[in-house]
Design an enzyme around this catalytic site. Structure first.
Site, PDB file in Angstrom:
ATOM      1  N   ASN A 196    -112.223 -61.783 -22.373  1.00 28.39           N
ATOM      2  CA  ASN A 196    -111.814 -62.148 -23.735  1.00 28.39           C
ATOM      3  C   ASN A 196    -112.963 -62.914 -24.397  1.00 28.39           C
ATOM      4  O   ASN A 196    -113.224 -64.064 -24.037  1.00 28.39           O
ATOM      5  CB  ASN A 196    -110.542 -63.002 -23.659  1.00 28.39           C
ATOM      6  CG  ASN A 196    -110.031 -63.422 -25.029  1.00 28.39           C
ATOM      7  OD1 ASN A 196    -110.712 -63.254 -26.032  1.00 28.39           O
ATOM      8  ND2 ASN A 196    -108.830 -63.963 -25.056  1.00 28.39           N
ATOM      9  N   CYS A 237    -109.178 -66.025 -31.971  1.00 26.72           N
ATOM     10  CA  CYS A 237    -109.380 -64.601 -31.630  1.00 26.72           C
ATOM     11  C   CYS A 237    -109.124 -63.663 -32.812  1.00 26.72           C
ATOM     12  O   CYS A 237    -109.569 -62.514 -32.795  1.00 26.72           O
ATOM     13  CB  CYS A 237    -108.504 -64.212 -30.458  1.00 26.72           C
ATOM     14  SG  CYS A 237    -108.810 -65.246 -29.013  1.00 26.72           S
ATOM     15  N   HIS A 255    -107.818 -56.625 -30.065  1.00 29.39           N
ATOM     16  CA  HIS A 255    -108.439 -57.804 -29.454  1.00 29.39           C
ATOM     17  C   HIS A 255    -108.271 -57.673 -27.941  1.00 29.39           C
ATOM     18  O   HIS A 255    -107.193 -57.319 -27.447  1.00 29.39           O
ATOM     19  CB  HIS A 255    -107.762 -59.066 -29.976  1.00 29.39           C
ATOM     20  CG  HIS A 255    -108.152 -60.284 -29.201  1.00 29.39           C
ATOM     21  ND1 HIS A 255    -109.467 -60.600 -28.958  1.00 29.39           N
ATOM     22  CD2 HIS A 255    -107.405 -61.248 -28.596  1.00 29.39           C
ATOM     23  CE1 HIS A 255    -109.506 -61.706 -28.239  1.00 29.39           C
ATOM     24  NE2 HIS A 255    -108.276 -62.118 -28.011  1.00 29.39           N
TER      25      HIS A 255
HETATM   26  N1  ACO Z   1    -105.401 -66.785  -9.906  1.00 34.49           N
HETATM   27  C1  ACO Z   1    -104.337 -66.829  -9.099  1.00 34.49           C
HETATM   28  N2  ACO Z   1    -103.155 -67.334  -9.472  1.00 34.49           N
HETATM   29  C2  ACO Z   1    -103.066 -67.800 -10.726  1.00 34.49           C
HETATM   30  C3  ACO Z   1    -104.145 -67.801 -11.619  1.00 34.49           C
HETATM   31  C4  ACO Z   1    -105.356 -67.266 -11.168  1.00 34.49           C
HETATM   32  N3  ACO Z   1    -106.450 -67.196 -11.956  1.00 34.49           N
HETATM   33  N4  ACO Z   1    -103.737 -68.325 -12.796  1.00 34.49           N
HETATM   34  C5  ACO Z   1    -102.465 -68.661 -12.650  1.00 34.49           C
HETATM   35  N5  ACO Z   1    -102.035 -68.354 -11.386  1.00 34.49           N
HETATM   36  C6  ACO Z   1    -100.729 -68.556 -10.780  1.00 34.49           C
HETATM   37  C7  ACO Z   1     -99.921 -69.625 -11.455  1.00 34.49           C
HETATM   38  O1  ACO Z   1    -100.273 -70.890 -11.007  1.00 34.49           O
HETATM   39  C8  ACO Z   1     -98.528 -69.227 -11.049  1.00 34.49           C
HETATM   40  O2  ACO Z   1     -98.310 -69.688  -9.737  1.00 34.49           O
HETATM   41  P1  ACO Z   1     -96.871 -70.274  -9.309  1.00 34.49           P
HETATM   42  O3  ACO Z   1     -95.905 -69.137  -9.498  1.00 34.49           O
HETATM   43  O4  ACO Z   1     -97.085 -70.674  -7.884  1.00 34.49           O
HETATM   44  O5  ACO Z   1     -96.617 -71.415 -10.244  1.00 34.49           O
HETATM   45  C9  ACO Z   1     -98.574 -67.706 -10.988  1.00 34.49           C
HETATM   46  O6  ACO Z   1     -99.958 -67.362 -10.920  1.00 34.49           O
HETATM   47  C10 ACO Z   1     -97.949 -67.045 -12.193  1.00 34.49           C
HETATM   48  O7  ACO Z   1     -98.425 -67.720 -13.350  1.00 34.49           O
HETATM   49  P2  ACO Z   1     -98.068 -67.220 -14.799  1.00 34.49           P
HETATM   50  O8  ACO Z   1     -98.816 -68.023 -15.805  1.00 34.49           O
HETATM   51  O9  ACO Z   1     -96.577 -67.104 -14.947  1.00 34.49           O
HETATM   52  O10 ACO Z   1     -98.665 -65.738 -14.691  1.00 34.49           O
HETATM   53  P3  ACO Z   1     -98.585 -64.575 -15.728  1.00 34.49           P
HETATM   54  O11 ACO Z   1     -98.035 -63.369 -15.114  1.00 34.49           O
HETATM   55  O12 ACO Z   1     -97.978 -65.047 -17.031  1.00 34.49           O
HETATM   56  O13 ACO Z   1    -100.124 -64.294 -15.991  1.00 34.49           O
HETATM   57  C11 ACO Z   1    -101.791 -64.832 -17.632  1.00 34.49           C
HETATM   58  C12 ACO Z   1    -100.968 -65.321 -16.454  1.00 34.49           C
HETATM   59  C13 ACO Z   1    -102.669 -63.688 -17.172  1.00 34.49           C
HETATM   60  C14 ACO Z   1    -102.647 -65.968 -18.153  1.00 34.49           C
HETATM   61  C15 ACO Z   1    -100.817 -64.322 -18.723  1.00 34.49           C
HETATM   62  O14 ACO Z   1     -99.830 -65.286 -18.987  1.00 34.49           O
HETATM   63  C16 ACO Z   1    -101.517 -63.992 -19.989  1.00 34.49           C
HETATM   64  O15 ACO Z   1    -102.311 -63.088 -20.043  1.00 34.49           O
HETATM   65  N6  ACO Z   1    -101.204 -64.715 -21.083  1.00 34.49           N
HETATM   66  C17 ACO Z   1    -101.884 -64.491 -22.306  1.00 34.49           C
HETATM   67  C18 ACO Z   1    -103.051 -65.389 -22.289  1.00 34.49           C
HETATM   68  C19 ACO Z   1    -104.201 -64.899 -23.103  1.00 34.49           C
HETATM   69  O16 ACO Z   1    -104.471 -63.734 -23.251  1.00 34.49           O
HETATM   70  N7  ACO Z   1    -104.914 -65.885 -23.636  1.00 34.49           N
HETATM   71  C20 ACO Z   1    -106.100 -65.601 -24.335  1.00 34.49           C
HETATM   72  C21 ACO Z   1    -106.190 -66.343 -25.579  1.00 34.49           C
HETATM   73  S1  ACO Z   1    -104.964 -65.894 -26.686  1.00 34.49           S
HETATM   74  C22 ACO Z   1    -105.287 -64.454 -27.106  1.00 34.49           C
HETATM   75  O17 ACO Z   1    -106.418 -64.047 -27.114  1.00 34.49           O
HETATM   76  C23 ACO Z   1    -104.139 -63.583 -27.454  1.00 34.49           C
END
Ligand code: ACO
Length: 318
Positions: free
Chosen positions: A275, A114, A245
């Site tokens: 993204n 990214c 980004h």
């Molecule tokens: N729909 C519903 N529930 C979901 C989904 C979904 N799509 N994805 C995960 N969950 C659930 C998980 O299983 C978890 O359930 P549990 O509590 O029963 O185990 C719950 O939601 C919470 O999961 P977390 O991963 O802790 O959720 P979080 O609040 O961290 O949000 C997210 C997840 C949105 C992916 C966040 O961590 C994030 O944005 N991280 C950065 C990732 C990113 O941007 N990556 C892109 C590439 S890197 C970059 O570009 C910077």
């Protein structure tokens, strides 16, 4: 003193739009969860036969047309991508051929996920300032949909496809004040496509430890913004627009709070683009240039974090 400056931008998004409602039918997720946790409402998905180079070509042609230049006057091409058409030749060489540019300086790809577009801009900036490159084409393009596991709700809801391009040329005033390119491979496990050609193992799908990526991104961004300003001898109040980004609205909000910028000064395309990896910043830039928000003379801060981990910023006068 030589500087590099962005002459024109171009963007391309595939025609097919995939909404959160569609994803609800594919994996156990909800529109509300996706919007609240990420800010994403829909994303564009490349057609089955549509490749990264196809998208890069469309974006490049738009940038070249708006720059009002002949493609033959481009003496360097850098494509940032993590989803190349082929292992080799590079997508930049394939693009060079599509654009009818022959034997006119270097063409190569950069893989910094990214952060790739800013890495490419940083490399081009050095070539323009210190070497004989006068006019370059910088492209960020990714077909993320081709490396998603569409049964993994933790990743498939986050990404989209697209390409963005900029024609960059040499000038006597900035232009680009500074670019900061950073990496720390210690964090390589947090975000991977754990498959390649030299290790005959693994699957070609994005795997991510989401909450750790989130924390890393917020920390990396808060330090980088001030380092970038101080490298250019500028202050937070000098920034007209933040072009971040587009990974997650909550990561962006944290950076914005750190900068003390009002949200109206942030270019956000995340809701409609998702993204798009290396394409996200040039696409956002292109949207805001075309809708008239970003004008000639405005000071822009570009910043990104990506797999690797890599992180990068650019401070420039448009
Ligand atoms: N729909 C519903 N529930 C979901 C989904 C979904 N799509 N994805 C995960 N969950 C659930 C998980 O299983 C978890 O359930 P549990 O509590 O029963 O185990 C719950 O939601 C919470 O999961 P977390 O991963 O802790 O959720 P979080 O609040 O961290 O949000 C997210 C997840 C949105 C992916 C966040 O961590 C994030 O944005 N991280 C950065 C990732 C990113 O941007 N990556 C892109 C590439 S890197 C970059 O570009 C910077």
């Amino acid at each position: 003193m030589k500087y590099s400056r962005i002459l024109a931008t171009g963007g391309y998004l595939p025609r097919r739009i995939m909404t959160n409602a569609e994803l609800e039918k594919m994996v156990n997720t909800s529109d509300q969860w996706i919007r609240e946790r990420t800010g994403i409402r829909s994303r564009h998905i490349a057609a089955e036969g549509e490749s990264t180079c196809d998208m890069a070509e469309q974006a490049a042609r738009r940038a070249i047309r708006d720059a009002g230049i002949e493609s033959g006057s481009i003496d360097m091409i850098v494509v940032a991508t993590s989803t190349p058409d082929l292992i080799y030749p590079s997508t930049a060489c394939l693009l060079q051929k599509r654009l009818g540019i022959r034997n006119n300086g270097a063409a190569f790809d950069i893989q910094a996920v990214c952060s790739g577009f800013i890495y490419a801009l940083g490399v081009i900036d050095k070539f323009i300032r210190t070497a004989s490159v006068k006019r370059a084409l910088v492209v960020g393009a990714d077909a993320n949909s081709k490396i998603l596991d569409w049964t993994d709700r933790a990743t498939c809801v986050l990404f989209g496809d697209g390409a963005g391009a900029a024609v960059v040329e040499s000038g006597t005033a900035p232009g680009i004040y500074t670019t900061q390119l950073c990496a720390d491979g210690y964090y390589s496990d947090l975000l991977q496509v754990p498959c390649g050609v030299s290790r005959k193992e693994g699957e070609p799908f994005v795997r991510m430890r989401g909450s750790e990526v989130f924390k890393f991104a917020v920390n990396a961004m808060s330090g980088l913004v001030d380092e970038t300003l101080s490298a250019a001898g500028m202050q937070r109040s000098d920034i007209d627009w933040l072009v971040p980004h587009q990974a997650n609205e909550r990561i962006i909000s944290a950076t914005v709070r750190k900068l003390g910028l009002p949200m109206e000064r942030v270019i956000l395309t995340l809701a409609e683009h998702g993204n798009t990896s290396a394409a996200s910043i040039p696409l956002a830039l292109d949207v805001a240039v075309r809708d008239g928000r970003i004008r000639r003379g405005d000071v822009l801060m570009l910043e990104a974090v990506g797999g690797g981990f890599t992180w990068a910023s650019a401070l420039l006068r448009y």
